[in-house]
Design a protein around this motif. Structure first.
Motif, PDB file in Angstrom:
ATOM      1  N   ALA A  28       0.829  -1.213   0.000  1.00  0.00           N
ATOM      2  CA  ALA A  28       0.000   0.000   0.000  1.00  0.00           C
ATOM      3  C   ALA A  28       0.860   1.258   0.000  1.00  0.00           C
ATOM      4  O   ALA A  28       0.622   2.186  -0.785  1.00  0.00           O
ATOM      5  N   ASP A  29       1.858   1.304   0.866  1.00  0.00           N
ATOM      6  CA  ASP A  29       2.722   2.483   0.928  1.00  0.00           C
ATOM      7  C   ASP A  29       3.572   2.634  -0.339  1.00  0.00           C
ATOM      8  O   ASP A  29       3.755   3.740  -0.856  1.00  0.00           O
ATOM      9  N   ALA A  30       4.098   1.511  -0.815  1.00  0.00           N
ATOM     10  CA  ALA A  30       4.966   1.563  -1.988  1.00  0.00           C
ATOM     11  C   ALA A  30       4.200   2.018  -3.222  1.00  0.00           C
ATOM     12  O   ALA A  30       4.698   2.841  -4.001  1.00  0.00           O
ATOM     13  N   LEU A  31       2.994   1.501  -3.426  1.00  0.00           N
ATOM     14  CA  LEU A  31       2.213   1.879  -4.602  1.00  0.00           C
ATOM     15  C   LEU A  31       1.867   3.362  -4.577  1.00  0.00           C
ATOM     16  O   LEU A  31       1.921   4.044  -5.609  1.00  0.00           O
ATOM     17  N   ALA A  32       1.506   3.872  -3.405  1.00  0.00           N
ATOM     18  CA  ALA A  32       1.168   5.298  -3.304  1.00  0.00           C
ATOM     19  C   ALA A  32       2.385   6.156  -3.629  1.00  0.00           C
ATOM     20  O   ALA A  32       2.273   7.169  -4.336  1.00  0.00           O
ATOM     21  N   PHE A  33       3.538   5.761  -3.131  1.00  0.00           N
ATOM     22  CA  PHE A  33       4.756   6.532  -3.372  1.00  0.00           C
ATOM     23  C   PHE A  33       5.152   6.489  -4.845  1.00  0.00           C
ATOM     24  O   PHE A  33       5.492   7.522  -5.443  1.00  0.00           O
ATOM     25  N   LEU A  34       5.107   5.324  -5.444  1.00  0.00           N
ATOM     26  CA  LEU A  34       5.493   5.201  -6.849  1.00  0.00           C
ATOM     27  C   LEU A  34       4.507   5.915  -7.762  1.00  0.00           C
ATOM     28  O   LEU A  34       4.909   6.519  -8.767  1.00  0.00           O
ATOM     29  N   ALA A  35       3.223   5.879  -7.415  1.00  0.00           N
ATOM     30  CA  ALA A  35       2.226   6.610  -8.208  1.00  0.00           C
ATOM     31  C   ALA A  35       2.509   8.105  -8.170  1.00  0.00           C
ATOM     32  O   ALA A  35       2.373   8.813  -9.180  1.00  0.00           O
ATOM     33  N   GLU A  36       2.920   8.585  -7.007  1.00  0.00           N
ATOM     34  CA  GLU A  36       3.285   9.998  -6.878  1.00  0.00           C
ATOM     35  C   GLU A  36       4.452  10.334  -7.799  1.00  0.00           C
ATOM     36  O   GLU A  36       4.458  11.370  -8.471  1.00  0.00           O
ATOM     37  N   GLY A  37       5.461   9.447  -7.833  1.00  0.00           N
ATOM     38  CA  GLY A  37       6.606   9.676  -8.702  1.00  0.00           C
ATOM     39  C   GLY A  37       6.250   9.644 -10.168  1.00  0.00           C
ATOM     40  O   GLY A  37       6.743  10.446 -10.962  1.00  0.00           O
ATOM     41  N   LEU A  38       5.378   8.703 -10.542  1.00  0.00           N
ATOM     42  CA  LEU A  38       4.974   8.596 -11.943  1.00  0.00           C
ATOM     43  C   LEU A  38       4.186   9.828 -12.402  1.00  0.00           C
ATOM     44  O   LEU A  38       4.225  10.192 -13.579  1.00  0.00           O
ATOM     45  N   ALA A  39       3.493  10.457 -11.462  1.00  0.00           N
ATOM     46  CA  ALA A  39       2.686  11.632 -11.815  1.00  0.00           C
ATOM     47  C   ALA A  39       3.465  12.938 -11.716  1.00  0.00           C
ATOM     48  O   ALA A  39       2.962  13.985 -12.145  1.00  0.00           O
ATOM     49  N   ALA A  40       4.666  12.905 -11.161  1.00  0.00           N
ATOM     50  CA  ALA A  40       5.425  14.135 -10.954  1.00  0.00           C
ATOM     51  C   ALA A  40       5.963  14.673 -12.278  1.00  0.00           C
ATOM     52  O   ALA A  40       6.509  13.911 -13.085  1.00  0.00           O
ATOM     53  N   PRO A  41       5.832  15.955 -12.529  1.00  0.00           N
ATOM     54  CA  PRO A  41       6.353  16.525 -13.775  1.00  0.00           C
ATOM     55  C   PRO A  41       7.879  16.615 -13.750  1.00  0.00           C
ATOM     56  O   PRO A  41       8.497  16.727 -12.694  1.00  0.00           O
ATOM     57  N   ASP A  42       8.474  16.559 -14.925  1.00  0.00           N
ATOM     58  CA  ASP A  42       9.923  16.729 -15.090  1.00  0.00           C
ATOM     59  C   ASP A  42      10.745  15.690 -14.329  1.00  0.00           C
ATOM     60  O   ASP A  42      11.848  15.973 -13.864  1.00  0.00           O
ATOM     61  N   GLU A  43      10.193  14.495 -14.196  1.00  0.00           N
ATOM     62  CA  GLU A  43      10.922  13.447 -13.493  1.00  0.00           C
ATOM     63  C   GLU A  43      11.041  12.203 -14.363  1.00  0.00           C
ATOM     64  O   GLU A  43      10.117  11.871 -15.115  1.00  0.00           O
ATOM     65  N   PRO A  44      12.165  11.489 -14.238  1.00  0.00           N
ATOM     66  CA  PRO A  44      12.284  10.181 -14.882  1.00  0.00           C
ATOM     67  C   PRO A  44      11.463   9.164 -14.103  1.00  0.00           C
ATOM     68  O   PRO A  44      10.922   9.486 -13.036  1.00  0.00           O
ATOM     69  N   PRO A  45      11.342   7.937 -14.592  1.00  0.00           N
ATOM     70  CA  PRO A  45      10.593   6.913 -13.851  1.00  0.00           C
ATOM     71  C   PRO A  45      11.163   6.725 -12.454  1.00  0.00           C
ATOM     72  O   PRO A  45      12.381   6.809 -12.251  1.00  0.00           O
ATOM     73  N   PRO A  46      10.316   6.473 -11.467  1.00  0.00           N
ATOM     74  CA  PRO A  46      10.812   6.247 -10.111  1.00  0.00           C
ATOM     75  C   PRO A  46      11.589   4.939 -10.026  1.00  0.00           C
ATOM     76  O   PRO A  46      11.434   4.051 -10.866  1.00  0.00           O
ATOM     77  N   MET A  47      12.424   4.846  -8.984  1.00  0.00           N
ATOM     78  CA  MET A  47      13.225   3.639  -8.756  1.00  0.00           C
ATOM     79  C   MET A  47      12.792   2.999  -7.442  1.00  0.00           C
ATOM     80  O   MET A  47      12.568   3.697  -6.448  1.00  0.00           O
ATOM     81  N   ALA A  48      12.714   1.672  -7.446  1.00  0.00           N
ATOM     82  CA  ALA A  48      12.458   0.906  -6.230  1.00  0.00           C
ATOM     83  C   ALA A  48      13.666   0.014  -5.984  1.00  0.00           C
ATOM     84  O   ALA A  48      13.957  -0.878  -6.791  1.00  0.00           O
ATOM     85  N   ILE A  49      14.380   0.268  -4.896  1.00  0.00           N
ATOM     86  CA  ILE A  49      15.605  -0.451  -4.556  1.00  0.00           C
ATOM     87  C   ILE A  49      15.299  -1.227  -3.283  1.00  0.00           C
ATOM     88  O   ILE A  49      15.339  -0.681  -2.170  1.00  0.00           O
ATOM     89  N   LEU A  50      14.966  -2.504  -3.436  1.00  0.00           N
ATOM     90  CA  LEU A  50      14.362  -3.266  -2.347  1.00  0.00           C
ATOM     91  C   LEU A  50      14.879  -4.694  -2.293  1.00  0.00           C
ATOM     92  O   LEU A  50      15.547  -5.168  -3.216  1.00  0.00           O
ATOM     93  N   ALA A  51      14.519  -5.377  -1.212  1.00  0.00           N
ATOM     94  CA  ALA A  51      14.812  -6.805  -1.113  1.00  0.00           C
ATOM     95  C   ALA A  51      14.084  -7.547  -2.233  1.00  0.00           C
ATOM     96  O   ALA A  51      12.982  -7.141  -2.648  1.00  0.00           O
ATOM     97  N   PRO A  52      14.667  -8.613  -2.763  1.00  0.00           N
ATOM     98  CA  PRO A  52      14.050  -9.332  -3.888  1.00  0.00           C
ATOM     99  C   PRO A  52      12.603  -9.742  -3.646  1.00  0.00           C
ATOM    100  O   PRO A  52      11.775  -9.666  -4.572  1.00  0.00           O
ATOM    101  N   ASP A  53      12.269 -10.175  -2.432  1.00  0.00           N
ATOM    102  CA  ASP A  53      10.887 -10.602  -2.189  1.00  0.00           C
ATOM    103  C   ASP A  53       9.919  -9.432  -2.298  1.00  0.00           C
ATOM    104  O   ASP A  53       8.781  -9.590  -2.771  1.00  0.00           O
ATOM    105  N   LYS A  54      10.360  -8.241  -1.918  1.00  0.00           N
ATOM    106  CA  LYS A  54       9.487  -7.067  -2.044  1.00  0.00           C
ATOM    107  C   LYS A  54       9.372  -6.624  -3.499  1.00  0.00           C
ATOM    108  O   LYS A  54       8.317  -6.128  -3.923  1.00  0.00           O
ATOM    109  N   LEU A  55      10.431  -6.810  -4.274  1.00  0.00           N
ATOM    110  CA  LEU A  55      10.336  -6.514  -5.703  1.00  0.00           C
ATOM    111  C   LEU A  55       9.296  -7.424  -6.360  1.00  0.00           C
ATOM    112  O   LEU A  55       8.525  -6.980  -7.225  1.00  0.00           O
ATOM    113  N   ASP A  56       9.253  -8.681  -5.959  1.00  0.00           N
ATOM    114  CA  ASP A  56       8.246  -9.602  -6.505  1.00  0.00           C
ATOM    115  C   ASP A  56       6.841  -9.146  -6.138  1.00  0.00           C
ATOM    116  O   ASP A  56       5.916  -9.187  -6.978  1.00  0.00           O
TER     117      ASP A  56
END
Length: 304
Positions: free
Chosen positions: A29-57
């Motif tokens: 829930a927290d990660a999706l909200a944060f990444l959605a904010e990044g995707l909607a931000a103007p003048d920004e490249p795609p957001p990055m998620a640097i996480l443990a492999p299980d969380k990336l899955d």
């Protein structure tokens, strides 16, 4: 779970957040909200998620087809060394990939069940990094949210980290946190040390090789000592330990109180001779800068 700070921020204001959770559902829930904010931000490249492999899955499953719009990187590929190395990695990534003013959203999870959490000493250095990041990256418009999973990061560690994040309500001055960490005594100097009036590179290199470091590591260690010595007038040096944990402590006549010394990335952040204490921090596992009892400063470098 900590409340997230407001999504908007002005150019040149580092937005450093923290989220704490104990379930996969809360993380997603927290990660999706944060990444959605990044995707909607103007003048920004795609957001990055640097996480443990299980969380990336978990994120890939939750994002579905939107996963292609997010950079996903195992945190073991990012946090590959000391806390000072993490500063260099972040600075280099922002310089090469961020939008104007350093705009980028980074979702970041230290490897708390690896190097960062393997001892109180290591954990303290990573709390130092979390605190000093507020000063080091203040000129950027980067938004970072640090991920703390109560299942892998202990309660003491999490409470310490809260003090390093402005959105927690218990944030404290980074310099104060650094001073508290520096107030913890270092291991005492052993009796079987070698004293050098002047730590010439060839003398340090020969000593390190004699203590078991291979020629390449002995050269790097000697260069780190030489670079650290540029901080001021060296009045002597002590050497001790065995490979790989060779140690050199320099005595400097000057008093150095800057908590950021050796942490500020140079123009070319790759480690190279001529970068002073930055080079030493990048190549040694620990570099401690402490006030000396008789005045001046003691700089202790431990290779691994």
């Amino acid at each position: 779970m900590t409340a997230q700070s407001s999504p908007s921020h002005s150019t040149g204001t580092f937005d450093h957040r923290m989220t704490v959770f104990g379930t996969d559902e809360a993380f997603v829930a927290d990660a999706l909200a944060f990444l959605a904010e990044g995707l909607a931000a103007p003048d920004e490249p795609p957001p990055m998620a640097i996480l443990a492999p299980d969380k990336l899955d978990l994120l890939r499953d939750a994002l579905g087809t939107d996963a292609r719009h997010v950079g996903l990187l195992p945190h073991t590929d990012w946090y590959t060394g000391s806390a000072a190395n993490a500063v260099a990695r972040a600075a280099a990534h922002l310089a090469g990939h961020a939008g104007p003013g350093g705009r980028m959203h980074l979702l970041m999870e230290p490897v708390w069940n690896g190097r960062a959490g393997r001892s109180p000493r290591e954990s303290a250095e990573w709390i130092r990094y979390e605190a000093l990041a507020n000063l080091l990256f203040a000129p950027t418009a980067t938004t970072a949210m640090c991920v703390y999973d109560t299942r892998t990061a202990g309660a003491v560690l999490i409470e310490a980290a809260r003090r390093a994040h402005p959105d927690t309500g218990v944030y404290e001055d980074p310099a104060r946190i650094a001073a508290e960490l520096d107030a913890v005594p270092l291991p005492p100097t052993p009796s079987d040390t070698q004293w050098l009036a002047e730590p010439a590179p060839e003398a340090v290199r020969a000593w390190a090789a004699g203590r078991g470091l291979d020629p390449t590591d002995a050269e790097v260690f000697a260069t780190a000592v030489t670079e650290a010595a540029t901080l001021g007038q060296v009045t002597g040096a002590l050497l001790w330990g065995e490979a790989p944990g060779c140690v050199c402590e320099l005595s400097l006549a000057e008093r150095i109180d800057d908590p950021l010394v050796g942490f500020v990335p140079p123009a070319a952040p790759e480690p190279a001779p001529g970068q002073g204490l930055w080079y030493a921090r990048q190549t040694c596992a620990y570099v401690d800068v402490r006030r000396a009892s008789g005045g001046g400063t003691a700089v202790r470098l431990q290779y691994t």
